[in-house]
Design a protein around this motif. Structure first.
Motif, PDB file in Angstrom:
ATOM      1  N   ALA A   1       0.276  13.785 -25.780  1.00 32.94           N
ATOM      2  CA  ALA A   1       0.159  13.490 -27.117  1.00 32.94           C
ATOM      3  C   ALA A   1       1.591  11.751 -26.982  1.00 32.94           C
ATOM      4  N   LEU A   2       2.431  12.385 -25.957  1.00 37.85           N
ATOM      5  CA  LEU A   2       3.269  11.672 -25.357  1.00 37.85           C
ATOM      6  C   LEU A   2       2.683  10.391 -24.084  1.00 37.85           C
ATOM      7  N   HIS A   3       1.625  11.111 -23.019  1.00 37.27           N
ATOM      8  CA  HIS A   3       0.799  10.463 -22.048  1.00 37.27           C
ATOM      9  C   HIS A   3       0.120   9.356 -22.940  1.00 37.27           C
TER      10      HIS A   3
ATOM     11  N   GLY B   1      -1.412   6.932 -12.233  1.00 44.56           N
ATOM     12  CA  GLY B   1      -1.505   7.647 -11.329  1.00 44.56           C
ATOM     13  C   GLY B   1      -1.376   9.798 -11.197  1.00 44.56           C
ATOM     14  N   ASN B   2      -2.229   9.723 -12.813  1.00 48.45           N
ATOM     15  CA  ASN B   2      -2.451  10.955 -12.704  1.00 48.45           C
ATOM     16  C   ASN B   2      -3.967  11.020 -13.319  1.00 48.45           C
ATOM     17  N   ASN B   3      -4.651   9.867 -13.003  1.00 49.10           N
ATOM     18  CA  ASN B   3      -5.856  10.076 -13.532  1.00 49.10           C
ATOM     19  C   ASN B   3      -6.260  10.902 -14.707  1.00 49.10           C
ATOM     20  N   ASN B   4      -5.473  10.546 -16.154  1.00 49.89           N
ATOM     21  CA  ASN B   4      -5.061  10.005 -17.580  1.00 49.89           C
ATOM     22  C   ASN B   4      -5.928  11.774 -17.714  1.00 49.89           C
ATOM     23  N   GLU B   5      -4.691  12.311 -17.031  1.00 49.32           N
ATOM     24  CA  GLU B   5      -4.791  13.692 -17.622  1.00 49.32           C
ATOM     25  C   GLU B   5      -3.712  14.198 -18.057  1.00 49.32           C
TER      26      GLU B   5
END
Length: 841
Positions: A720-722, A809-813
């Motif tokens: 949710a934060l991401h 940088g986290n591949n949208n995960e």
């Protein structure tokens, strides 16, 4: 080699009607804004204008100036700093050249009458002018125009019996100019055309050799002044202040140079110009009433159709929990439920070309320019005659090409051999291209300022033109195409901070080396007192003497080399072909770790290369005939709070803060993505150094119990934060003069300093660029717009139009769309309550 001119296409049909027809497919044309044509308004030539210049302008097709040209020229000639903010193609440069060239010619007439070779005037000598452009292409374009004007002046004088021979000597000086040409410019040029980089690195540190030009400097022309925003705006403002300071000291008793700033899209033009030159806004005259004629214009807001219109539904969350996530520069978007903006632009471009149009396609990245041009050529080739004959008349244009490649493309576009160019913003400010029928803008260009510049390339010189803004899979794009009122409103104010100590300190060192700093200089550089100078002296950079602050000449190197106007990161990286040793292009050093790491795929003029090695000096690449994949870097980041400058306590325990932070980032590996859908097929580790960036950030925190009360459990919280972080970054350019590539962010379920769930959005430049600060001030509107774009998106669990980021940088995960909506509703409600509680002014 330049392409052969294609068979002459038919005259361009009604392109607006064509767009309406093809836009009816799947409802892609969301909004069409028409601007009616307007007639020209003329003025008389000023009485002080030199008659030879007036005759030469008439011979070139300018019998009378437009009203705004005459107003600006009169203001400049009277010694008032002036900013002219009128439309693209409205002849703003004439307002500068009219007084500058008239003064140069008048001095020659006076010298001829007195029988002397020089005229001693109120400004000391035959007056000079300095023209500054943000790009070399624009300076070269103006130089060519001055050469034509000079030839016409000489031809006019040759036809007048007994008239003195009048000359106009101009020269371009930049990093590519050979030394003999620089020597000639120093000794003879009346007008020197250059850029801020040359001013900073060469002219100002070598001002003794430029004394003739600087002592006689009457006018400074700052073209496309709105381009100077963020960190580069702060740098250029300080370079201009150093220039004005030196010119005034070299000509004691004179008022010093008068500045003309020009822009087609500046908001608050007087304030922007005043901040650039360190003058009070009241001392700058703003000319904004455009008297130039304009053809009918049309701006279309366009959204590509859904790939699978049945695969959408209500928002839901299926994202898995993960540690703190970051938003840092990366590579292409993940798969999208809509066609990409670049694919859509390629096909619309073919439709326009088939109607006889000449067009530009503006894209957001160098890679996209190559992709659009190649895709359009492929469609044309497969279409058969006569369209197949246009395939060779489509090309890409971008930064990183060698200068001779760019010049050849510019010439071919002017002469009609090229019918379309896919370009980055390298052509947003640059050559004066007339006769373009259409402009396609693949993705929101970042600001309304840039939108106006790019759209204004169509329909120049009073002819009709159409522009199409094609929404990319980006939260801001999705928001704007459905909110045309936010697209069509006034351009943003230019944001830059010349007092940023990371920017200011090296310029103070450079200024001290050029002429000692004195107390009288404090106001010019925005210094409230001598504390920063004292700090620089304590560090050994400056030395205090009774006559001022001096650069410590015992230090190695030059103070001008302490900073780079384009940012304090690494310089441009040459890209070298391994087999031949040929430099095929360049790339920004700041993004080299993520785009030129070993194994990365690099595209150039439609050809694929694979990076073999990246060093501090160069990237070594090898050509590959067929590469069926692309690469995307993986990164990790952390944020450390250095100082909280402003904090607000909102309801439900939420806080809203602004301050100084330190961002540490590192490229840890890369993924290979198979074409055409960019599916990840393999992962590869990399051992790259950590990069530390001191900057400014806005951040918010929310108690864990408040999250749980809103239905966001600890397991869902990271996603949710991401998602809220991604959407916030995507929407901030609506409020600040930036785009998502100027900013970054981080979200974490437990930050070690705040001890709460926290989301950061930070500037991407050392010391900050003013973007986070602007977002902090507009917190309520920012949060409302972010919430709006997520809730209105039709996707089920999140897509690039709402919460996915092309630079993650986290591949949208992990990502949790429903959780982000819940958190943002809490934040927006708290922001509204805090705002309503403020006392009424």
């Amino acid at each position: 080699m330049s392409p052969e001119p294609p068979a002459a296409p038919p005259p361009a049909r009604d392109l607006t009607a064509l767009l309406e027809t093809i836009g009816a497919r799947d409802g892609r044309l969301v909004h069409l804004e028409r601007t009616p044509a307007r007639p020209a308004r003329h003025a008389d030539w000023p009485s002080w204008a030199d008659p030879a210049l007036v005759a030469a302008l008439a011979a070139s097709g300018i019998p009378r100036p437009w009203t705004h040209q005459a107003q600006a020229a009169n203001s400049l000639h009277a010694g008032h700093h002036t900013v002219i903010a009128t439309g693209t193609g409205s002849g703003k440069s004439l307002a500068a050249w009219l007084p500058a060239v008239s003064d140069i010619l008048s001095a020659q007439r006076a010298a001829h009458a007195e029988g002397t070779s020089h005229r001693i005037s109120a400004h000391g000598r035959r007056p000079t002018a300095l023209y500054l452009a943000p790009t070399k292409a624009l300076a070269a374009d103006q130089a060519a125009a001055l050469d034509r004007l000079s030839a016409r002046i000489e031809a006019v004088q040759a036809g007048v019996a007994g008239a003195p021979r009048l000359t106009l000597r101009s020269s371009t000086c930049d990093g590519d100019t050979p030394l003999p040409e620089r020597d000639w410019a120093r000794a003879h040029a009346d007008i020197v055309l250059t850029n801020p980089d040359f001013l900073h690195f060469s002219l100002l540190p070598g001002h003794e050799r430029w004394a003739r030009l600087l002592r006689s400097l009457r006018y400074i022309i700052v073209d496309e002044c709105h381009a100077y925003r963020g960190v580069i705006g702060a740098h250029v403002a300080l370079v201009l202040r150093r220039l004005l300071r030196l010119a005034r000291r070299l000509s004691p008793g004179s008022p010093g140079p008068t500045v003309l700033a020009a822009s087609a899209t500046a908001a608050e033009p007087a304030l922007t110009a005043a901040r650039l030159i360190g003058a009070p806004p009241a001392d700058v005259v703003a000319i904004t009433d455009d008297g130039a004629p304009a053809g009918e214009r049309a701006l279309a807001l366009w959204q590509p159709a859904l790939i699978d219109p049945w695969g959408v539904g209500p928002a839901d969350s299926t994202a898995a929990p993960d540690p703190g996530t970051t938003d840092t520069p990366g590579a292409p978007n993940p798969p999208s439920p809509r066609r990409s903006a670049t694919a859509e632009a390629s096909e619309v471009l073919v439709d326009l070309l088939s109607a006889g149009a000449q067009a530009l396609v503006f894209v957001r990245s160098r890679r996209s320019a190559e992709i659009v041009a190649e895709h359009a050529r492929r469609i044309l080739t497969r279409s058969g005659p006569p369209l197949a004959g246009l395939a060779d008349a489509v090309a890409a244009y971008r930064g990183g090409y060698l200068p001779e490649e760019r010049r050849a493309l510019e010439t071919d576009l002017r002469q009609g051999r090229l019918r379309a160019l896919a370009t980055t913003n390298a052509l947003e400010l640059g050559i004066d291209v007339t006769g373009l029928d259409a402009v396609l803008i693949a993705g929101w260009p970042g600001t309304r300022v840039s939108l106006g510049q790019q759209a204004g390339r169509a329909g120049r010189a009073g002819s009709p033109g159409v522009a199409v803004l094609i929404a990319s899979d980006n939260p801001l794009d999705a928001y704007l195409v459905h909110h045309p009122e936010d697209v069509l409103t006034a351009p943003e104010a230019t944001v830059f901070d010349p007092t940023n100590p990371y920017v200011l300190a090296p310029h103070l060192c450079a200024a001290a080396s050029e002429s000692p700093l004195r107390e009288v200089d404090l106001d010019l550089f925005g210094l409230p007192d001598e504390s920063l100078l004292a700090d620089l002296a304590e560090r050994g950079a400056l030395r205090r003497r009774p006559t001022g602050w001096f650069w410590n000449a015992a230090l190695p190197g030059r103070p001008q080399d302490l900073t780079n106007l384009r940012g304090d990161g690494p310089p441009e990286i040459p890209i070298v072909e391994s087999t031949s040793g040929t430099v095929i292009g360049t790339a920004p050093g700041a993004s080299a770790d993520s785009s030129l790491h070993a194994g990365a795929v690099y595209m150039h003029q439609g050809r694929a290369y694979v990076v073999e090695e990246l060093t501090e000096e160069a990237a070594i690449v090898t050509p590959r005939l067929a590469v069926g994949y692309r690469t995307r870097a993986r990164e990790r980041s952390s944020v450390r709070i250095l100082a909280e400058r402003h904090a607000e306590a909102w309801g439900d325990g939420l806080t809203w803060s602004l301050g100084s932070v330190e961002v540490t980032s590192q490229v840890t590996g890369y993924n290979k993505l198979a074409l055409p859908h960019m599916d990840v097929v393999s992962q590869h580790p990399l051992d790259m150094p950590e990069r530390v960036l001191p900057t400014a950030a806005v951040w918010w925190t929310i108690p864990l119990e408040t999250c749980e009360a809103a239905g966001v459990t600890p397991a869902r919280l990271p996603g949710a934060l991401h998602a809220a972080e991604h959407a916030s970054i995507g929407i901030l350019p609506l409020l600040a003069t930036c785009d998502r590539w100027d900013i970054g962010g981080l979200s974490t379920a437990l930050h070690p300093q705040t001890m709460r769930p926290t989301v950061f959005v930070h500037d991407g430049a050392a010391g900050g660029a003013g973007f986070a600060e602007r977002g902090h001030r507009a917190g309520a509107r920012w949060l409302e717009a972010t919430l709006d774009v997520i809730t209105q998106c039709r996707c089920a669990t999140g897509c690039p139009s709402c919460i996915q980021s092309p630079k993650c940088g986290n591949n949208n995960e992990p990502l949790d769309k429903a959780g982000a909506i819940a958190l943002l509703r809490l934040l927006a409600r708290a922001a509204r309550s805090a705002r309503s509680a403020l006392p009424t002014p």
